[in-house]
Design an enzyme around this catalytic site. Structure first.
Site, PDB file in Angstrom:
ATOM      1  N   ASP A 441       0.834  -1.204   0.000  1.00  0.00           N
ATOM      2  CA  ASP A 441       0.000   0.000   0.000  1.00  0.00           C
ATOM      3  C   ASP A 441       0.869   1.254   0.000  1.00  0.00           C
ATOM      4  OD1 ASP A 441      -2.332   1.484   0.145  1.00  0.00           O
ATOM      5  OD2 ASP A 441      -3.140   0.397   1.860  1.00  0.00           O
ATOM      6  N   ASP A 511     -10.834   1.789  -3.010  1.00  0.00           N
ATOM      7  CA  ASP A 511     -11.412   1.618  -1.672  1.00  0.00           C
ATOM      8  C   ASP A 511     -12.930   1.749  -1.735  1.00  0.00           C
ATOM      9  OD1 ASP A 511      -9.154   1.049  -0.278  1.00  0.00           O
ATOM     10  OD2 ASP A 511      -8.928   3.018   0.642  1.00  0.00           O
TER      11      ASP A 511
END
Ligand code: GLA
Length: 701
Positions: A441, A511
C-alpha cells in the site's frame, strides 16, 4: 530516395521518414502506415516529434535548455536499428542535434501478436554541463483533418477512481494530468482513448487509439486540436514541477506509452490491451488468482489473535484461499491501533498478536488457508521509532512537511532508505515463513518535494527519479519473492499503470466497494486492464443487497472483505452460493476474453452487461447489473445480443444457458432449457440493484 521507417504492429503502424535535412517526418499513423511510402517530397510531411523552436504554433513534446543557454533543439537523423525477436520488433531511431552534442533515441517496441506499440525516448548528451529538460513527452503523433472524441478516466480523488468522461474535442488543448507523485492515478488514470472520426466509437465499430502510460508517477496526456482539424496528441511523464537537470553522459529514459489502434471499436481495443498485459505485463499471468478474504472492512484496526482466528474459521468454512491481514499488526512503542502512528516500525504488536505473524500464518495453514499480509514500505509516521531515529529519511525541503493521514513519505532516493524499504517486505515475510500473499500500500501523496539525496540544483529531478526508484524497489521485491502473490494498492487504485503492474499480480481497484459505483469503475478499468488484475471484494459499503455485491465482485478477481462472523444464515447462504459460482466462473473471468455488451452510460440503459468468453468461444459467463429502476410500464425485459461465442468458425451454434442464482431462497443453479442458436439473451429486469448471472456452454452437435 527518402528513408522510410515503419513500426509495424501487425494491424497498424507508425511510419516516419527522413527529409533532405535529416529531420524526422511523420508519414502516417494507423492501418495504412504499415506500408507507407513517400509520395511527395519528405519535407512536406509534418515533423514527427517537434522540438522547441521548430513549431511556432504549438507547445512541443521536447523542450530543453542546453548547457550554453540555447533554447532550441533541432534533431537530425543519424541512423536506425531494428531487432526482431519472436513476437516483438524493436526499432531505435537515433538523432542528434545539429549543433549540440545532444542525442535523442526514439524507441519503439511493436508486438504484432496483440497490435500494441510501446514508445519512449532516451535522451543523452555530452555538453559542457548539465542541460535542463523541461518537456519530455514520450510520444506526439499528429492526426490530420478529422473529428475527434476523447474518453478519459479522471477520478475525483480517493474512492472515485475511473470516473469516465467522453467528449468531442474542440479547438484548444485538452490536458489530462496527474500530480502527487505517489498515488497520482487516484486523480487521473494514466489512460486515454482517442476516437478517430465523426461517429462515436462503439464496442464493436469505429476507429480508436488507446493510450496507456506506464509510469507510477505523475502523468500528462494532452490533445492539442487546431481549427484546421490537425491534432497533436502528446503523452508521457508530467514535467510540471519536474524539469530534469541531466548531467553529461547520463540518460533520461521517458516512460513507455503503450498504444493500441483498433478499427473494430472499444471491445477489440480492450482485448488487445488485455492480451498484451497477459503476455508480458503482469506477474504469473497464467496463475489463477486466489479467493482472498481480507479483514480490513471487517475489523479495521480493532482485532487481536483470537478475533482473526475466528475470522479464519469462517474464511475456511466458506472456501477462501487466502486470509489477508491488513493494516494494524505492527508497532510496539507506537502500536498501530489507529492510522496516526506506527508506520515504519514493522515489528509485530505482541499485545494484539502474542504469537506474532508466525502463529497467525500457522493458524491459517491449519485451516487450509494461505496467509497474506499488508505492508506500506515507503511510508513513516512521525510518531514512530523509525522517525525518531531517522528524521532525515523523509521527502521534504527546509519547511516543516505537511502530514497527510498522519504520515510522511520516505525518501527512496537515499540508498539506506531504499534498502530499508526493500527489507520491510523481506523481514515481514521472514517473520512468518510460508506467507503467500502481500498487499503493498501507499497512502499519501508528496506535498513538499525535496530530497537530501539530490543536489540543490537537482531538486526538481525528484518526481522522475522517485518514480524510477519506486519501480526499482518493486522489481527488487518481486524478484526476491517469486512465488508470493502481490497486490498493488495506493489508497485503492492510486497506482494503476501497466509498468508497475509488471511487478504485481493484481491491484486493489478502489477503496470504493459500493457495488453500484463499482460497476461503473470496473467498466472503466476494463478498457485497458484485464479482470485477473482487478481485485473486487464483497463488502457492506453502500448497504446494497448482498447478492448484488457478490455478483459485482464475481466479475473481477473475487474475494470478501466483510465480517464473516456477523453474517446471518441467509447472508451466509448467499456467500456460499457466491463461492460456488466463483469456483465455476473465475477461470473464465480471469482468463476469458471480455465483451462489454451493454454500457451503464448508454442512453436509457437499465444497467451494465458484460461477458467473459473462452478462447474457443464455447463457454461464457454473462453478468447483468440492474442499476436503474425498471420502467413502470412497457417492456420489463432487455434483449442482450451476445458477442464472441462460437468464434472458432466451425464452433458450435447451440448453447445451454444456466442462470446462476445467488439469492438465498433459490437453489444454486436454475438450469434453463437448451436454446436454439443463442445469439440473444433475454434479461428480465427484476428491480434496482439486482443482478443476473448466466453460464453459457456450447452443446456439441
Ligand atoms: C488503504 C487501502 C485499504 C486499507 C487501508 C489500511 O486505504 O486502500 O484497502 O488497506 O489503507 O490502512
Amino acid at each position: 530516395m527518402d528513408e522510410v521507417i515503419c513500426v509495424d504492429a501487425g494491424s497498424w503502424g507508425i511510419a516516419w521518414c527522413v527529409d533532405h535535412e535529416g529531420r524526422l517526418r511523420q508519414l502516417g499513423v494507423g492501418p495504412d502506415a504499415r506500408r507507407a511510402t513517400v509520395d511527395v517530397p519528405a519535407a512536406f510531411y509534418p515533423l514527427a516529434h517537434p522540438c522547441w523552436g521548430e513549431d511556432p504554433l504549438r507547445d512541443t513534446p521536447l523542450r530543453v535548455t542546453h548547457a550554453d543557454g540555447m533554447l532550441t533543439t533541432r534533431l537530425a537523423h543519424q541512423g536506425s536499428r531494428v531487432d526482431v525477436d519472436d513476437m516483438v520488433t524493436r526499432t531505435v531511431i537515433e538523432t542528434r542535434d545539429e549543433i549540440q552534442p545532444f542525442t535523442v533515441r526514439f524507441c519503439f517496441e511493436a508486438d504484432a501478436s496483440c497490435g500494441v506499440i510501446e514508445a519512449w525516448l532516451e535522451i543523452v548528451h555530452h555538453e559542457t554541463g548539465p542541460v535542463l529538460v523541461q518537456a519530455y513527452d514520450s510520444i506526439s503523433p499528429l492526426f490530420v483533418g478529422g473529428e475527434f472524441g476523447l474518453t478519459h478516466f479522471g477520478g475525483g480523488g480517493w474512492a472515485q477512481e475511473w470516473a469516465p468522461t467522453s467528449e468531442r474535442l474542440t479547438p484548444g488543448t485538452k490536458v489530462i494530468d496527474s500530480f502527487g507523485g505517489i498515488q497520482p492515478h487516484l486523480q487521473r488514470s494514466p489512460v486515454a482513448l482517442l476516437a478517430l472520426g465523426r461517429e462515436p466509437v462503439t464496442e464493436t465499430t469505429g476507429a480508436v487509439l488507446g493510450f496507456s502510460v506506464g509510469w507510477c508517477g505523475n502523468v500528462r496526456l494532452a490533445a492539442d486540436l487546431r481549427l484546421d482539424g490537425t491534432l497533436r496528441f502528446r503523452a508521457g511523464a508530467n514535467p510540471v514541477g519536474a524539469e530534469y537537470r541531466l548531467d553529461p553522459g547520463t540518460t533520461l529514459s521517458t516512460p513507455k506509452v503503450a498504444m493500441v489502434w483498433s478499427e473494430a471499436g472499444l471491445g477489440d481495443m480492450s482485448r488487445r490491451f488485455h492480451d498484451w498485459i497477459a503476455r508480458t505485463g503482469v506477474r504469473q499471468p497464467d496463475r489463477l488468482r486466489p479467493l482472498v478474504i481480507n479483514n480490513w472492512e471487517a475489523t479495521f484496526f480493532d482485532f487481536d489473535h483470537d478475533r482473526l482466528v475466528g475470522l479464519m474459521d469462517r474464511a475456511a468454512d466458506l472456501g477462501g484461499n487466502v486470509f489477508l491481514l491488513d493494516d494494524g499488526w505492527f508497532g510496539t512503542t507506537f502500536p498501530r491501533n489507529d492510522d496516526d502512528q506506527g508506520l515504519g516500525d514493522w515489528q509485530e504488536n505482541t499485545e494484539k498478536l502474542p504469537g506474532g505473524l508466525a502463529a497467525l500464518c500457522e493458524a491459517a495453514h491449519k485451516r487450509g488457508l494461505d496467509f497474506g499480509i499488508w505492508v506500506e514500505p515507503e511510508m513513516v509516521s512521525p510518531r514512530s521509532e523509525l522517525y525518531g531515529a531517522h528524521p532525515d529519511w523523509v521527502i521534504r525541503d527546509a519547511r516543516q512537511p505537511r502530514e497527510h493521514r498522519q504520515q510522511l513519505a520516505l525518501d527512496l532516493l537515499r540508498d539506506d532508505v531504499f534498502d530499508f524499504a526493500a527489507g520491510v517486505v523481506d523481514s515481514t515475510l521472514a517473520a512468518a515463513p510460508g506467507t503467500a500473499y502481500v498487499k503493498w500500500d501507499a497512502n499519501r501523496s508528496i506535498s513538499d518535494p525535496g530530497s537530501t539525496a539530490l543536489a540543490n540544483d537537482r531538486q526538481s529531478n525528484l518526481n522522475v527519479d522517485l518514480a524510477r526508484r519506486t519501480d526499482a524497489l518493486m522489481a527488487r521485491v518481486a524478484a526476491a519473492h517469486p512465488d508470493t502473490v502481490m497486490m498493488l494498492c495506493a489508497s485503492g487504485g492510486g497506482r494503476v499503470d501497466h509498468a508497475s503492474l509488471r511487478h504485481f499480480h493484481e491491484v486493489w481497484t478502489s477503496d470504493n466497494t459500493d457495488p453500484v459505483e463499482r460497476v461503473v469503475m470496473q467498466w472503466g478499468f476494463s478498457h485497458v486492464f484485464p479482470a485477473r488484475t482487478m481485485a473486487a471484494h464483497v463488502t457492506r459499503m453502500g448497504d446494497r443487497p448482498l447478492e448484488f455485491a457478490c455478483a459485482v465482485a464475481l466479475s473481477g478477481r473475487f474475494g470478501f472483505d466483510l465480517d464473516l462472523a456477523a453474517l446471518d444464515p441467509d447472508e451466509l447462504r448467499i456467500c456460499r452460493h457466491a463461492v460456488a459460482v466463483a469456483r465455476l466462473t473465475q477461470p473464465l473471468v480471469q482468463f476469458g476474453r471480455l465483451h462489454r455488451l451493454l454500457s451503464p452510460a448508454a442512453a436509457d440503459s437499465p444497467g451494465a452487461v458484460l461477458a467473459y468468453v473462452s478462447d474457443q468461444g464455447d463457454l461464457a459467463v454473462v453478468f447483468a447489473y440492474q442499476l436503474q429502476d425498471r420502467p413502470t410500464d412497457g417492456d420489463q425485459s432487455v434483449e442482450i445480443p451476445l458477442a464472441g461465442l462460437g468464434t472458432s468458425g466451425t464452433g458450435p451454434a447451440r448453447f445451454r444457458a444456466q442462470q446462476l442464482r445467488l439469492d438465498a431462497g433459490a437453489a444454486s443453479f436454475d438450469v434453463e432449457p437448451v436454446g436454439a442458436p443463442l445469439e440473444v439473451l433475454t434479461w428480465e429486469l427484476a428491480g434496482r440493484h439486482t443482478a443476473g448471472t448466466w453460464l453459457l456452454s456450447a452443446v456439441t452437435r
